[in-house]
Scaffold this active site. Structure first.
Site, PDB file in Angstrom:
ATOM      1  CD  GLU A   1      78.621  92.541  23.095  1.00  0.00           C
ATOM      2  OE1 GLU A   1      79.576  93.435  23.210  1.00  0.00           O
ATOM      3  OE2 GLU A   1      79.169  91.479  22.759  1.00  0.00           O
TER       4      GLU A   1
ATOM      5  CG  HIS B   1      82.257  93.824  26.406  1.00  0.00           C
ATOM      6  ND1 HIS B   1      83.537  93.292  26.840  1.00  0.00           N
ATOM      7  CD2 HIS B   1      81.883  92.839  25.500  1.00  0.00           C
ATOM      8  CE1 HIS B   1      83.770  92.160  26.383  1.00  0.00           C
ATOM      9  NE2 HIS B   1      82.789  91.687  25.570  1.00  0.00           N
TER      10      HIS B   1
END
Length: 136
Positions: free
Chosen positions: A100, A103
């Site tokens: 994450e 990202h």
């Protein structure tokens, strides 16, 4: 041996849903575990020991790719009240949190794959019969 089974619903980063903030949420697969919220994360340490596991991405739902990641990392984040918090994640949870954070940095798992190695089709991945597994 704890198992961490990848799932398309384990985490989401704010930019994935059009929010331009350095924020992400990871929901561990373990029952009873609450969500992990990372705000303004900064990785401050990673272990030299790593492993390679298959990862996927909702937008590339039909393929999976093997990605090498450290088995432990330390992350500084900002709490909801503005304090700096330091957490250590390891053996699967670190993989989910780093995924994450990637990202937030504009990276996908395909950017972390070895050069020249292509993702495999989901049907082939399912034939591996392996969830992420780590020694205690």
């Amino acid at each position: 041996m704890p198992r961490c089974t990848p799932s398309p619903r384990l985490g989401i980063a704010a930019p994935q849903i059009g929010i331009t903030r350095a924020a992400a949420v990871v929901q561990p697969a373990e029952s009873g575990a609450g969500p992990i919220v990372v705000l303004n994360p900064r990785v401050t340490d990673v272990s030299e020991e790593s492993d390679e596991q298959y990862e996927g991405y909702l937008s590339f739902f039909n393929v999976r790719g093997k990605v090498s990641r450290p088995l432990r990392m330390t992350v500084e984040t900002t709490s909801l009240n503005g304090a700096t918090v330091t957490n250590v994640y390891q053996r699967g949870l670190d993989r989910l949190v780093k995924y994450e954070i990637d990202h937030l940095d504009g990276l996908l798992y395909t950017d972390r794959m070895q050069s020249g190695v292509l993702p495999i089709r989901v049907e082939e991945y399912r034939q591996t019969g392996r969830a992420w597994a780590y020694d205690s």
